[in-house]
Structures are given as structure tokens and as C-alpha cells.
Scaffold this active site. Sequence first.
Site, short mmCIF file in Angstrom:
data_model
loop_
_atom_site.label_atom_id
_atom_site.label_comp_id
_atom_site.label_asym_id
_atom_site.label_seq_id
_atom_site.Cartn_x
_atom_site.Cartn_y
_atom_site.Cartn_z
N LYS A 78 82.73 -65.22 -12.22
CA LYS A 78 83.37 -64.06 -11.58
C LYS A 78 82.94 -63.99 -10.12
O LYS A 78 81.76 -64.22 -9.81
CB LYS A 78 82.95 -62.78 -12.32
CG LYS A 78 83.68 -61.52 -11.84
CD LYS A 78 83.25 -60.29 -12.64
CE LYS A 78 84.06 -59.07 -12.24
NZ LYS A 78 83.68 -57.85 -13.01
N SER A 158 87.63 -55.13 -15.00
CA SER A 158 87.80 -55.82 -13.75
C SER A 158 87.64 -57.34 -13.83
O SER A 158 88.06 -58.05 -12.92
CB SER A 158 86.79 -55.29 -12.73
OG SER A 158 85.47 -55.64 -13.11
N SER A 182 84.37 -53.59 -18.13
CA SER A 182 85.00 -54.69 -17.39
C SER A 182 84.83 -56.08 -17.99
O SER A 182 85.47 -57.03 -17.51
CB SER A 182 84.46 -54.73 -15.96
OG SER A 182 85.07 -53.73 -15.17
#
Lengths: 493, 95
Positions: A78, A158, A182
Site C-alpha cells: 500500500k 481505503s 480499511s
Amino acid sequence: MTTPNAFTLAEAREALKEKRLSSRELTEAMIAAMAASRPLNAFVTETPEKALAMAADSDARIARGEGRALEGLPLAIKDLFCTRGVRTTAGSRILENFVPPYESTVTQNLWDAGAVMLGKTNMDEFAMGSSNETSYFGPVENPWRAEGSNKKLVPGGSSGGSATAVAADLCLAATGTDTGGSIRQPAAVTGIVGLKPTYGRCSRWGIVAFASSLDQAGPMTKTVRDAAILLGAMASVDPMDATSVDMPVPDYEAGLEAGVKGMRIGIPKEYRIDGAPPEIDALWHKGAEWLKAQGAEIVEVSLPHTKYALPAYYIVAPAEASSNLARYDGVRYGHRAAGAKDITDLYEKSRGEGFGKEVRRRILIGTYVLSAGYYDAYYSRAQKLRTLIARDFAQAFEQCDALLTPATPGPAFAIGEKTADPVSMYLNDVFTVTVNLAGLPGISVPAGLTKEGLPLGLQVIGKAFDEAGVLRVGRALEVAADFKAKPAAWWGA
Amino acid sequence: MSVDKDTVRRIAKLARIALEEERVEPMVNELNQILHWVEQLGEVEVAGIEPLTSVVAQRLKMREDEVTAGGDAEAVTANAPQREDDYFVVPKVVE
């Protein structure tokens, strides 16, 4: 033989160990899939050359018989984890050109275990979002589509890029971060496994901060076993993060197949919400039946303050964000606006241009709830609610070993469907956010499909630092659900 | 409680975020929508409840008070939008 892209982390580890495949071959297959997947927009930055160099090093180590826990296994990271020499954007214009001179502890742990980095995955800006639509680099598309439909769906957020990369077989596994859901929410709507560890289990050092009392890194994987493998490598105590805990990291794989016989699984009645699709309730019921059939005892428990978790979160998280994001000043790093007439103008213009709409909104909310005269009414009250929510869990865990809940209130929705109404977007995290407020571990496991053919997940919540228990119950669900569905590779993989 | 246009301008100033005048009104509406929604917390009796400040029961760790990093101005200034030698450059702040 399955194509290497479809391998689980455990299968690839086995194939490399038995020398049926080299890390170079595996990494090349992933790089090709990553390049072919650009319509999905899962990656902000691809690092194929770095990946091949790391794979070559791994192959050499394997040849010498010196393979480590994740030797030669390609992962996606990420874009919230700082990676030395590789641009790290947090999905924001303000960090569009930021190249960290240091490495986050979690990613360093992964490279020390021999893992290979494929690239940095797209995400909601500063992890603020539930659909990956707030990214400066554009929305990520979910590889899943409803049957007979071409409508573009969100991958959740997210950590939407990581979820899509795992679900579309662009990597073996990925890292995510979870502040209010997330990891678990995108995992659920893309048909993969996502684990948020207990607060303090993984170091937060080098992860771009959103809400420091809630943020936690975790694995996003194809199977529960893979989550156990990856978490074992990510977790550590770290002198650079004073909130990381000094507890040994257990062998999470060891107890994975122990089963749920004799365990007590709590069903929190407050998680039955009005307006949730009947499929969610039916799947939840089925999940309880699966665990019961494997010898668990199902008990109804109460978490009375559940409905206040999301509003409390939307005070605490923006408050912490407004403070954390004060560092972006256009001076030391990040975007600087042109033509500022003085230093205040420089700050205001740089931040006004550098932050997107949702981030600006949350900074303003956070600034407001912390401002003189409002602190007690909002922030202090929300922190007291947090105490009550944590107490609810503590009381529930006197009657059970783990909790079973739905992971999300529905399947993936269409891009653009919920962007106009912030509160309706926030409601996507209704089942996951309580866990962050109390600092507990939670896992989302794919458990079934809607009648339109979209994945849904179930969540298991455990006691603090009982990731092993959460994984064990997650594995029992995985066995019973036997979820084998894959998205059709319409993007031309 | 709700915010008006002046409050939004004031908090944008406090947060050092330039907000174009045409964005003020929509921001008032968005913030009020969120504030109205979080106001349900007012229903809960919180007298005598301590605010939760740490989810994990542990003492903050102590360490030796010594320099563990530093002395690398090049790395520190490498990402600066504007620099001169080892300094960050900003518009003039002292008359």
C-alpha cells in the site's frame, strides 16, 4: 498446474522451496499481470526492475539453501508505507513526488524475510475513504462485476488498490492499513481475506499517519493461512514506535487448523441493522451455523454502544488527522504552491492545492472539534464513548472467545454512487469501526456471493492480541464456506 | 450545534487551508450534515466515564536520552521543494 499468478502465498512458498519455479519466473508472471491490469488502476507506482533484482537475490539465496520465511515471494505494498528510494504518495497530490529516505518497519521486516516488492498500490487519499474514490491518482476498479453488468464497481477502501491487486492475482498478497475498516471492508467486497491486528502488534513507524490511536497495518491475502504467514513477518516490537508491544510474535500458522470445537462464539445482536440487505443477515446466520456444525457454541451477546461507534470515530479520527496532517507545510517536503506572497499564504495555498476534497473536509471537522469551546462537547465526549465501546467488548468477551459479525453492510457499489453524501459513504464501515476504537484484532473472510454474483465477507473479532484465535475461527469459516469464486479477467490479463 | 460561513472561514484559517469563496457555502452544508449526524452522541450519559486515551494497557517505554539519528542534512532536505545548501527556503518572514 495453476498459473503462478493464482498461487496462494503458501503454494508459492512450497513451489519455490521444491524448486518447481524460480522467484524470477514467479515475479515475471506478476509483472506481466500488473502491466496488463492498468485499467484497474490498482498501482500508483510499479517497480518491476526492483522486483527482478530482489527476485534474483532470492533465487541465489534459495540455491545456497539460505531461503528465509518469505523468500522470493512477490508482494504489493500500500502506498502509505514509506519505501526507501521509491516514491510514496499516500494517494495525495501533496506527496506526489515524495521519495522517502527511510523504510517503514513493516516493509523492512518483509524485505528482511526475503519478500519481493512489485509496486505501491493505490488508495484513498491519506487512507480517508471507503471506496478508493478519493485518490489523487484516480479510483481503483474492483475486478468483480455483477453478473451480466458492465458497471464499474469500487473495490472498497481505503486499501482498495491492495484489495484489487490480490483479488485480480496481480500479486501473491499485499499489505494494507486499517483505521476504521480499511483492510477488512475492501477485503470483503473483493472476495479476499483481510486482517487488522491488535493495536500495537505491528509497528506504525514509517507509515504515513492518519489517526495515530487507530491506525494499524495488516495483511491482505487470498487465504487465512496466507494472512497468518504474512502477519508473522510484519509484526514486531520496534523502538521507533513506542506503542508497539513487546510481546513475542507467535507462530500464527501453528494453531490454524485447531478448529473451533468447544469455542464460544458471540453474536452481537446490535449488529442487526435496519435496511441491511437480507442477504447479509442470511450469510451471517449461515456463518453461525457453520461454526456450530464444527463444534462451537453460539451465544448471543450485547454490545449496547455499537450505534455510537461510527459518529465517535468521525470525531476522533478527523481530530487526530488534523493534527497529523499539520506537518504538510510546503516547506520541508511535498507540494508547494507557486506565487505565495508570504509564509502564511504559502501554507494555505500549498495545503489548499495539495489536499483533496475529503481530506480538506476532515481536517476542517477535526480543527473544529478541537477548537476552543467545542473540545468537551465533541472530542472529550467521543473519547468517553470509546471507553464505553471498549467496555462493551470486554463484557462480551466474558461470555465468549470471539465474535462473529458481517464485514460490510452490503456488496461493492458502483463508482460515483455514494460520493455525493459523506455520511452514507461513512456507513460502509459500520461493522468494522468498533474494532479500531477498542484496538482489537478482526479478520474478514470471504463467505459467499450475492445473487448478482458479488462477494460478501464475514468478520471475526477477537480479544486483544488473540490474532491466533481470530485466524483459527477465520480458518473454520473458510473451510465451511469453500469460497472458490474468482472474478472474470475482463481487463485482459 | 452548527457552523456558519464565518465559522468555516475561521477554521479554514486555523487549519491553514485556502478555501475558495465558492467552496465556503458547500463546506458549511457538508460540515453541518456531519455535525448533525455526530450529535447523536449527546444521547449517551457519560458522567463519571473516563475518556479512553490508550487502547493497550501499557506504560510508555523509557529509553536512554541519546542521539540515535541525525547529522544527515542531505537526506533531510532531499525532498524540499526549495533548498539552498542545507537550508529550507521560505518567503521572507522577518522584516
